[in-house]
Design a protein around this motif. Structure first.
Motif, PDB file in Angstrom:
ATOM      1  N   SER A  96       0.728  -1.496  -0.020  1.00  0.00           N
ATOM      2  CA  SER A  96      -0.308  -0.210   0.025  1.00  0.00           C
ATOM      3  C   SER A  96       0.065   1.381   0.268  1.00  0.00           C
ATOM      4  CB  SER A  96      -1.265  -0.386   0.862  1.00  0.00           C
ATOM      5  OG  SER A  96      -1.952   0.848   1.454  1.00  0.00           O
ATOM      6  N   PRO A  97       0.694   2.623  -0.895  1.00  0.00           N
ATOM      7  CA  PRO A  97       1.343   3.394  -0.518  1.00  0.00           C
ATOM      8  C   PRO A  97       1.141   4.256   0.336  1.00  0.00           C
ATOM      9  CG  PRO A  97       0.181   3.425  -2.919  1.00  0.00           C
ATOM     10  CD  PRO A  97      -0.401   2.209  -1.962  1.00  0.00           C
ATOM     11  N   SER A  98      -0.166   3.882   0.868  1.00  0.00           N
ATOM     12  CA  SER A  98       0.120   5.182   2.253  1.00  0.00           C
ATOM     13  C   SER A  98       0.797   4.261   3.287  1.00  0.00           C
ATOM     14  CB  SER A  98      -1.755   4.316   2.899  1.00  0.00           C
ATOM     15  OG  SER A  98      -2.777   5.353   1.872  1.00  0.00           O
ATOM     16  N   VAL A  99       0.990   2.914   3.498  1.00  0.00           N
ATOM     17  CA  VAL A  99       1.688   2.585   4.535  1.00  0.00           C
ATOM     18  C   VAL A  99       3.281   3.301   4.115  1.00  0.00           C
ATOM     19  CG1 VAL A  99       3.336   0.497   5.420  1.00  0.00           C
ATOM     20  CG2 VAL A  99       0.667   0.348   5.189  1.00  0.00           C
ATOM     21  N   GLU A 100       3.731   3.012   3.044  1.00  0.00           N
ATOM     22  CA  GLU A 100       4.874   3.334   2.878  1.00  0.00           C
ATOM     23  C   GLU A 100       4.806   5.343   2.471  1.00  0.00           C
ATOM     24  OE1 GLU A 100       7.367   2.769  -1.335  1.00  0.00           O
ATOM     25  OE2 GLU A 100       6.203   2.084  -1.673  1.00  0.00           O
ATOM     26  N   LEU A 101       4.617   5.813   2.472  1.00  0.00           N
ATOM     27  CA  LEU A 101       4.036   7.583   2.434  1.00  0.00           C
ATOM     28  C   LEU A 101       4.144   7.271   4.565  1.00  0.00           C
ATOM     29  CD1 LEU A 101       3.806  10.152   2.342  1.00  0.00           C
ATOM     30  CD2 LEU A 101       1.140   9.937   2.010  1.00  0.00           C
ATOM     31  N   LEU A 102       4.075   6.587   5.206  1.00  0.00           N
ATOM     32  CA  LEU A 102       4.170   6.625   6.648  1.00  0.00           C
ATOM     33  C   LEU A 102       5.645   6.154   7.298  1.00  0.00           C
ATOM     34  CD1 LEU A 102       0.790   5.618   7.853  1.00  0.00           C
ATOM     35  CD2 LEU A 102       1.861   8.087   7.970  1.00  0.00           C
ATOM     36  N   ARG A 103       6.042   5.195   6.056  1.00  0.00           N
ATOM     37  CA  ARG A 103       7.638   4.816   6.556  1.00  0.00           C
ATOM     38  C   ARG A 103       8.727   5.772   6.377  1.00  0.00           C
ATOM     39  NH1 ARG A 103       6.457  -1.560   3.911  1.00  0.00           N
ATOM     40  NH2 ARG A 103       5.970  -2.128   5.720  1.00  0.00           N
ATOM     41  N   LEU A 104       8.569   6.891   5.015  1.00  0.00           N
ATOM     42  CA  LEU A 104       9.482   7.635   4.565  1.00  0.00           C
ATOM     43  C   LEU A 104      10.155   8.101   6.185  1.00  0.00           C
ATOM     44  CD1 LEU A 104       7.863   9.642   2.264  1.00  0.00           C
ATOM     45  CD2 LEU A 104       9.609   7.503   1.649  1.00  0.00           C
ATOM     46  N   ARG A 105      11.017   8.493   5.877  1.00  0.00           N
ATOM     47  CA  ARG A 105      12.825   9.230   6.931  1.00  0.00           C
ATOM     48  C   ARG A 105      11.730  10.248   7.396  1.00  0.00           C
ATOM     49  NH1 ARG A 105      18.775   6.537   5.077  1.00  0.00           N
ATOM     50  NH2 ARG A 105      17.497   4.504   5.308  1.00  0.00           N
ATOM     51  N   ASN A 106      11.644  11.205   5.511  1.00  0.00           N
ATOM     52  CA  ASN A 106      11.580  12.640   6.325  1.00  0.00           C
ATOM     53  C   ASN A 106       9.988  12.489   6.411  1.00  0.00           C
ATOM     54  OD1 ASN A 106      11.040  12.261   3.491  1.00  0.00           O
ATOM     55  ND2 ASN A 106      11.774  13.665   2.712  1.00  0.00           N
ATOM     56  N   ARG A 107       9.435  11.933   6.866  1.00  0.00           N
ATOM     57  CA  ARG A 107       7.782  11.699   6.485  1.00  0.00           C
ATOM     58  C   ARG A 107       7.208  12.721   7.049  1.00  0.00           C
ATOM     59  NH1 ARG A 107       9.068   7.973   9.382  1.00  0.00           N
ATOM     60  NH2 ARG A 107       8.955   7.943  12.111  1.00  0.00           N
ATOM     61  N   GLU A 108       7.011  13.412   8.249  1.00  0.00           N
ATOM     62  CA  GLU A 108       6.717  14.769   8.535  1.00  0.00           C
ATOM     63  C   GLU A 108       7.219  16.213   7.849  1.00  0.00           C
ATOM     64  OE1 GLU A 108       6.813  18.194  12.337  1.00  0.00           O
ATOM     65  OE2 GLU A 108       8.492  16.143  12.474  1.00  0.00           O
ATOM     66  N   LEU A 109       8.178  16.087   7.137  1.00  0.00           N
ATOM     67  CA  LEU A 109       7.999  17.266   6.039  1.00  0.00           C
ATOM     68  C   LEU A 109       7.323  17.139   4.402  1.00  0.00           C
ATOM     69  CD1 LEU A 109      11.503  18.284   4.594  1.00  0.00           C
ATOM     70  CD2 LEU A 109      10.249  17.375   2.874  1.00  0.00           C
ATOM     71  N   VAL A 110       7.090  15.898   4.637  1.00  0.00           N
ATOM     72  CA  VAL A 110       6.324  14.807   2.948  1.00  0.00           C
ATOM     73  C   VAL A 110       5.111  15.502   3.511  1.00  0.00           C
ATOM     74  CG1 VAL A 110       5.201  13.625   1.472  1.00  0.00           C
ATOM     75  CG2 VAL A 110       8.153  13.762   2.386  1.00  0.00           C
ATOM     76  N   LEU A 111       4.294  15.141   4.139  1.00  0.00           N
ATOM     77  CA  LEU A 111       3.047  15.172   4.531  1.00  0.00           C
ATOM     78  C   LEU A 111       2.521  16.282   4.900  1.00  0.00           C
ATOM     79  CD1 LEU A 111       2.694  11.898   7.416  1.00  0.00           C
ATOM     80  CD2 LEU A 111       1.123  12.038   5.634  1.00  0.00           C
TER      81      LEU A 111
END
Length: 487
Positions: free
Chosen positions: A15-30
């Motif tokens: 799931s891309p949703s889970v991959e989005l939350l796994r990113l190291r810089n997820r806070e910046l991206v979100l």
């Protein structure tokens, strides 16, 4: 239980949703995705998105991101473009090209649902237990009532409801107080309605993705080269019928009909206006104003669904109409082999190192280039005076051909189908065409009819075919499966 475990495992892995939350810089991206796209009706043009992201990365002082292939030596503009490409490949963003050639971006359904879920984790001032229970109780009663086929029981339920309404009317007429919600009852109900509206917007995106997946499958089957035009046409109709008959498809088309109803739209506007007037009168402050513009959001999202359907019909028409010489067939076969290889690599998430090598330096010839010289240009003298053209452009030769248009009006085609269905419960597509004098605008008109099929109930009989003339002057016709449209 094992099946549920496997489904959950697949979601976590793909799931891309889970991959989005796994990113190291997820806070910046979100945070960037939320500020730029979240519940905003208009998509963002590519160049504008690059500028916004470049400024954001500069403000955040992002130097490098090895996970996304961004180095400290990249400029902020290069970093922004790399991020956009990566987010699109990962399924966080989706893009589409307008007729002008400009590319626009918006949130994917995965990213939108991820942001919805994160925002739902916010601790509320109070939990609306009463409103949630009453909503649950109301839905339970409705489900029991409308799944019971016993007519006597249905009459008993309606009579009980009638007595309750009459009792309430008599109480109010006798001077009693009308039941009015308190603030603790209004707030949770308002938020539940708003959240349901946002979920509905995400559902629209999923239906659009389904149409796009069908289009991708058409591209893939055409690239593989092992399918006839009839095979691809049959596959498309089967996929459309499955989508239309699925619970998701039925729900979408039913809601789209509701959204296009003028009376229901007017009633919705009155309800929303009355709701916000009540909130203002009771001094209840709610920052989320999504419901005010919900109709515009849903209309824009639904329109994209039909645009995805039109794009699929356009691709299908190109495949069926293509006629090639032997050399072109060979070139097409070579291109299809390359496309099939690239599709196979794309499914494996492999990025091939593709390049061309030459044995010698290429010879560059630019005949139109302005040469560097000290010689003076020869002055050109025109001795013949040109005649002034007639002021009336309609008298010009071939003006009709210059301004001739061959566009197909989908509204007219839809009205023809509706008129035919008023006379009969079901009618064939060939019969509709014949009743209206045949195809006046050739194959474009036929594919216009095919593009409209998603708005009706229909059946495709692949074992039976009909010949539809599209050029009577040259006695040309196309053979298609029999399509029956049902009221």
């Amino acid at each position: 239980m094992a099946l549920n475990d496997s489904i959950l495992s697949e979601i976590i892995s793909t799931s891309p949703s889970v991959e989005l939350l796994r990113l190291r810089n997820r806070e910046l991206v979100l945070l960037f995705l939320y500020r730029t796209f979240y519940h905003k009706p208009d998509p963002v043009a590519y160049e504008h998105l690059c500028v916004q992201l470049s400024d954001y990365l500069c403000a955040e002082h992002l130097d490098q991101d090895e996970e996304s292939g961004i180095s400290v030596f990249d400029t902020y503009d290069e970093k922004a473009r790399k991020y956009i490409m990566r987010w699109t490949d990962k399924g966080f963003l989706r893009n589409y090209q307008e007729e002008t050639g400009e590319v626009f971006y918006e949130l994917s359904s995965y990213a939108s649902k991820t942001l919805d879920w994160l925002l739902s984790l916010k601790k509320e001032d109070f939990v609306g237990t009463e409103s949630k229970f009453m909503n649950l109780f109301s839905q339970m009663k409705e489900l029991v009532e409308f799944t019971n086929e016993d007519k006597d029981e249905r009459i008993r339920i309606l009579e009980a409801r009638k007595q309750e309404i009459e009792h309430e009317i008599q109480t109010i007429r006798a001077g009693g107080d009308a039941r009015v919600f308190e603030e603790y009852q209004i707030r949770p109900r308002f938020r539940q309605i708003t959240q349901s509206a946002k979920d509905l917007l995400s559902d629209f995106k999923e239906v659009e993705e389904n149409f796009k997946n069908i289009t991708k499958s058409i591209y893939q089957k055409h690239a593989e080269g092992g399918y006839t035009k009839g095979d691809i046409l049959g596959f498309t109709f089967d996929a459309l019928e499955d989508l239309q008959n699925s619970p998701q498809g039925r729900s979408f088309y039913a809601f789209w009909d509701f959204l296009l109803s003028p009376s229901l739209q007017e009633e919705w506007d009155e309800l929303v206006s009355g709701l916000f007037e009540t909130l203002d009168h009771k001094s209840i402050q709610e920052r989320d104003q999504f419901l005010r513009n919900m109709k515009q959001y849903l209309y824009a999202a639904g329109k994209k669904v039909y645009q995805a359907n039109d794009k699929m019909a356009e691709k299908l028409s190109k495949i069926i109409c293509e006629q090639e010489a032997p050399k072109q067939v060979a070139a097409r076969k070579l291109i299809q082999d390359i496309q099939a290889t690239l599709l196979e690599l794309a499914q494996k998430n492999c990025k091939p190192e593709v390049s061309l090598s030459v044995e010698m330096f290429p010879e560059i010839r630019m005949p139109a280039e302005r040469k560097l010289t000290l010689e003076r240009n020869t002055e050109v003298v025109y001795r013949q005076v040109l005649e002034v053209a007639a002021s009336d452009i309609t008298q010009a030769d071939y003006a009709d051909a210059l301004f001739a248009t061959h566009t197909v009006d989908r509204g007219i085609l839809k009205q023809r189908v509706l008129t035919a269905l008023k006379r009969k419960k079901q009618v064939s597509l060939a019969e509709v065409i014949e009743r209206n004098g045949g195809l006046e605008k050739g194959l474009a008109e036929l594919f216009g009819y095919i593009g409209l099929l998603s708005e009706f109930r229909y059946h495709v009989h692949t074992e039976k075919t009909v010949d539809v003339p599209f050029n009577t002057a040259e006695n040309k016709m196309i053979r298609v499966p029999e399509i029956i449209i049902v009221r």
